[in-house]
Design an enzyme around this catalytic site. Structure first.
Site, PDB file in Angstrom:
ATOM      1  N   CYS A 116      64.814 -75.251  20.147  1.00 44.77           N
ATOM      2  CA  CYS A 116      63.551 -75.733  19.575  1.00 44.77           C
ATOM      3  C   CYS A 116      63.357 -77.243  19.733  1.00 44.77           C
ATOM      4  CB  CYS A 116      63.448 -75.323  18.115  1.00 44.77           C
ATOM      5  SG  CYS A 116      63.360 -73.529  17.944  1.00 44.77           S
ATOM      6  N   HIS A 256      57.849 -79.520  14.938  1.00 42.80           N
ATOM      7  CA  HIS A 256      58.178 -78.195  15.467  1.00 42.80           C
ATOM      8  C   HIS A 256      57.743 -77.153  14.436  1.00 42.80           C
ATOM      9  CE1 HIS A 256      60.172 -74.821  17.133  1.00 42.80           C
ATOM     10  NE2 HIS A 256      61.060 -74.736  16.160  1.00 42.80           N
ATOM     11  N   ASN A 286      56.657 -69.276  15.963  1.00 45.64           N
ATOM     12  CA  ASN A 286      57.567 -70.252  16.566  1.00 45.64           C
ATOM     13  C   ASN A 286      57.709 -69.928  18.057  1.00 45.64           C
ATOM     14  OD1 ASN A 286      59.688 -71.835  17.392  1.00 45.64           O
ATOM     15  ND2 ASN A 286      61.061 -71.295  15.715  1.00 45.64           N
TER      16      ASN A 286
END
Ligand code: COA
Length: 329
Positions: A116, A256, A286
């Site tokens: 990520c 994020h 996500n």
């Protein structure tokens, strides 16, 4: 000597058409829309359904749009970096496929794997190539087809992720703009709190590894949550302090998008009000390497030259970090 910096001159994104809602997931696993929304902030996510398409397709489309936005010819790109944990193949790199498809004849291209945090690591890498003077134009892409490594029988993970990608064009500038500073950290995840056990050199694909479900993402959600909530806030504060930025100086936090609670906690610790935080997790979930460039593209019409942006991420590896950039267009 004048300092050369790397500024973002164009952004682009690509999201597959198919929308998977929380209600769709209720039919697959024992979950419900209310649980998913209150625990994560996610309402729906996009899924790349076409079995013949992979992350390179997301990356290529996003790249084309970013080049068009920047008004840059692919043939003038010096390097392409694709951040991803779901490459089409182990090799060739996804970036090589993008290079061919967009016609970036002189570019050298490689993938970067930092889960990520991948897009931020890639942005720093591309920025440093420009700051060194060796590259003038670099394409930085973050894209993941997370659906390819999800177990749609595991309610603790399959609800969290989606497919998508974003791209930015970095160009050299002599202005006091673009990437100003970065802080990145790594803490090797020997406990395997977030990983995919199979498919690598340790557990190559066999009938047994497939039967054991080793090719799916696994996560200790609570452990990662605790680390992420501290890691992302700490590193965001660190980049502010290093650059004498007050919360008033920050025009946008670009976090994020793993969990709305982690984003809120980061913004609170920074003293940044919610109207200055880019949040699109509700629609995309996500997308791993895709989240931050997707935000930049979604918000680009609201950005003004000189805006101070703090980009922050936490993810598998473990990896985390922040970039301070001054919007330059
Ligand atoms: N639907 C309904 N219930 C669920 C569920 C689902 N999809 N997933 C888990 N549950 C249950 C659990 O089994 C547990 O039940 P129990 O109390 O009876 O044991 C309960 O809900 C609470 O689970 P918990 O894991 O403590 O929830 P949480 O508040 O920590 O939220 C995550 C789970 C995954 C959303 C959260 O931990 C998280 O976001 N973690 C970090 C994610 C992240 O940042 N990942 C990647 C980095 S990029």
């Amino acid at each position: 000597m004048t300092q050369i910096r790397a500024k973002i001159t164009g952004t682009g994104k690509f999201l597959p058409d198919h929308v998977m809602t929380n209600h769709d997931l209720e039919k697959l696993v024992d979950t419900n829309d209310e649980w998913i929304q209150t625990r994560t902030g996610i309402v729906e996510r996009r899924i790349l359904k076409d079995p013949d398409k992979g992350t390179s397709n997301l990356a290529t489309e996003a790249a084309k749009k970013a080049l068009e936005d920047a008004d840059v010819d692919a043939a003038d790109i010096d390097a392409i970096i694709v951040a991803t944990v779901t490459p089409d193949y182990f090799f060739p790199a996804t970036a090589c496929l993008v290079q061919k498809r967009i016609g970036a004849k002189k570019a050298f291209a490689f993938d970067l794997s930092a889960a990520c945090s991948g897009f931020l690591y890639a942005l720093t890498t591309g920025g440093n190539m420009i700051e060194s003077g060796r590259a003038k134009k670099v394409l930085v892409i973050g894209a993941d087809k997370m659906s390819s490594i999800l177990n749609y029988e595991d309610r603790t993970t399959c609800i969290l992720f989606g497919d998508g990608g974003g791209a930015v064009v970095l160009e050299a500038t002599e202005e006091e703009a673009g990437i100003i500073d970065y802080v990145h950290y790594t803490e090797g995840d020997e406990d395997c709190a977030l990983y995919m056990p199979g498919g690598g050199s340790k557990h190559p694909a066999t009938a047994e590894t497939v039967a054991q479900g080793l090719h799916y993402l696994r996560q200790d959600g609570r452990a990662i949550f605790k680390k992420a909530i501290h890691g992302m806030a700490d590193v965001s504060l660190e980049i502010m302090e290093r650059n004498d930025l007050t919360s008033d100086d920050v025009a946008w936090l670009v976090p994020h998008q793993a969990n709305l609670r982690i984003i809120d906690a980061t913004a609170n610790r920074m003293g940044v009000s919610k109207d200055k935080v880019m949040i699109n997790i509700s629609h995309y979930g996500n997308t791993t390497s895709g989240t931050i460039p997707l935000c930049l593209d979604d918000w680009k019409d609201q950005l003004n030259k000189g805006d101070n942006l703090v980009l922050s991420a936490f993810g598998g590896g473990l990896t985390w970090g922040s970039i301070y950039l001054k919007w330059a267009i």
